[in-house]
Design an enzyme around this catalytic site. Sequence first.
Site, short mmCIF file in Angstrom:
data_model
loop_
_atom_site.label_atom_id
_atom_site.label_comp_id
_atom_site.label_asym_id
_atom_site.label_seq_id
_atom_site.Cartn_x
_atom_site.Cartn_y
_atom_site.Cartn_z
N GLY A 299 0.79 -1.21 0.00
CA GLY A 299 0.00 0.00 0.00
C GLY A 299 0.82 1.26 0.00
N GLU A 300 0.10 2.40 0.12
CA GLU A 300 0.70 3.71 0.08
C GLU A 300 0.37 4.46 1.37
OE1 GLU A 300 2.39 4.43 -2.65
OE2 GLU A 300 1.63 2.89 -4.03
N LYS B 113 -2.83 5.13 5.71
CA LYS B 113 -2.24 4.00 4.98
C LYS B 113 -3.36 3.31 4.20
CE LYS B 113 -1.22 0.03 6.91
NZ LYS B 113 -0.58 -1.07 7.67
N HIS C 285 0.64 10.50 13.39
CA HIS C 285 1.88 10.72 12.64
C HIS C 285 3.06 10.40 13.55
CE1 HIS C 285 4.84 11.98 9.96
NE2 HIS C 285 4.45 13.23 9.68
N ASP D 262 10.60 6.56 9.42
CA ASP D 262 11.01 5.20 9.76
C ASP D 262 12.50 5.17 10.05
OD1 ASP D 262 12.38 5.12 7.30
OD2 ASP D 262 10.67 4.22 6.27
N ASP E 18 7.37 -9.04 12.18
CA ASP E 18 7.85 -8.34 10.97
C ASP E 18 8.43 -6.98 11.34
OD1 ASP E 18 8.37 -8.10 8.27
OD2 ASP E 18 6.41 -7.23 7.80
N PHE F 236 0.95 -4.27 11.51
CA PHE F 236 0.71 -5.52 12.23
C PHE F 236 0.14 -6.62 11.32
CE2 PHE F 236 -0.30 -1.80 14.98
CZ PHE F 236 0.90 -1.80 15.69
#
Length: 603
Positions: A303-304, A314, A412, A416, A452, A491
């Site tokens: 996704g974006e 998202k 927000h 990352d 992950d 998640f």
Amino acid sequence: MGQRGDLWSEIIKSEEEDSFGDIPKIEAVYQRRNRPEKSSTAADLNRSCSVKGARTNLINGPKRYSWARSLSTRGRESIAVRAYVNNQPQKKPARRKKPAIPKGKVVKAPDFQEEKEYFRDVDAFELLEESPSPNKSSTWTMGEQVVSEMPHLSTRFEKWLISKKFNRASGPSSTLSKIFENSAARLEPICDDEASESLALKTPEKSSASNTSVFRLIPSCDNSLAAEDVPVIKIKTEAIDLEDELKQLSLTSDLISTHLDFDKSFLDLLSACGQIKPSNFLEAFSKFCEPESIVKIGEGTYGEAFLTGPSVCKIVPIDGDFTVNGEVQKRADELLEEVILSWTLNQLRDSETEAQNSCPAFIKTHDIKVCQGPYDPILVKAWEEWDAEHSSENDHPDFPEKQCYVMFVLEHGGKDLESFVLLNFDEARSLLVQVTAGLAVAEVAFEFEHRDLHWGNILLSRNNSSTLPFILEGKQVSIKTFGIQISIIDFTLSRINTGEKILFLDLSSDPYLFKGPKGDKQSETYRKMKAVTDDYWEGSFARTNVLWLIYLVDILLTKKSFERSSKNERELRSLKKRMEKYESAKEAVSDPFFSDMLMDQIS
């Protein structure tokens, strides 16, 4: 009046003939019931009946057939009540001879004009019953007096017409009656001020004089009251807004039709998001920002990410029959688990004193919506602007009308870890302790495993706070931040026990996840997880959280540049070795590496 009386006598007489015709006689018969033989026929039913010690021959009498089943049991005497019908030919009643018609006279067709006039007022009374009303239409209530709405005259007149073969159906359409039987129309009698003050009748709150109709109620059994003496009752009715009713029916039909287009997992997803049908993008975005201000800030395989005011959205396409960014689209049931998991982790942000486990380490979820349709032109423009500057690795968002998405509206959390610039070793230690403590709290609270936690799923931002509060198993502790705060996101692959069910993603169905390049830290971590779980992904294996903590230490040592000494690097390597022995994040957070970062030691 004499002619009317003869007519009335003829109607009543015809009813009596219909009502008191040949009625089957009922007699009591004593008999002994014998065991029936297999070859019994219908003729056996005509046998003579006997009483103990006496016998009556029925052959000479009228032939009778019995139609009843005896209540006796074998070998016992019983009484059976049977109905006997005389089926012998009966003499036809003599027909009444019609008087001879004098020559030269013409016979006129029957004219019931007077009868019609006689019952006209009675039929007018029945209009009240034909009018749609949610109230009981059988009576009108006036104070404590109940007046019958259905006079007997109309019923008898109808029967009489049927007997004369002149019945003409004039009642309302049954289909129309069904349409209006649940409508909003209400009928309540309202007494005129000049008619009678003793009648206590209520008026609907919303009524108008234009809707008033006047009916003159004439008692059917009392002809002594003159028509002018009968009180006039005004009936007010609420107008039925047919356009509104049809609109509501149309909306309901559209909703049912929409639900028929989706399977149960998609409907469950809608329910988890508090929706009854998908939204469009502009409708969803308008609650959080001006659509023209939307800017793309990142992307992932599935996704974006767009900046929408103070929040981040998202967008993940789902349930499509074509690949996106080279990957098969996620299914609704997979995203349903992520939605429930996100709301569950939100509970950990409750830092009240009575909470047993809480932490601010997981991203805050503001809202989640299911959307449908192509990308809005505003989103396409934001995507293309980002692509022109950063050269996107994702496919251009060309989606069909029926494409569905899940839109996560999140806090927000910053940049990352891959793009965030760490300044010094203290910031690196703050990163590690916040992630470790956050995983420890989620482990204890919900048996949580992220599965992950690569450097794209940890966001960092700078703030002025020096500490952050954590509660682990009821014990409060403050962690030094050195001016940075982390937020764990994404998640999709996570596992959690909500207390009602265990949510997880069966990674054995994605073998390519474990075929990454050798030596790559992220790919190696996936393979280590598979070895720990032995491909049983539903089970609880807190060790997987430790594997990702080890991955983070490797990333800090090999991928991130920040001010550090050789001593700092030795401390990081020693931490990695010790973590190889831990089975959970709860154990790891007690490591000596974090001792001076915790203002209250967790034991």
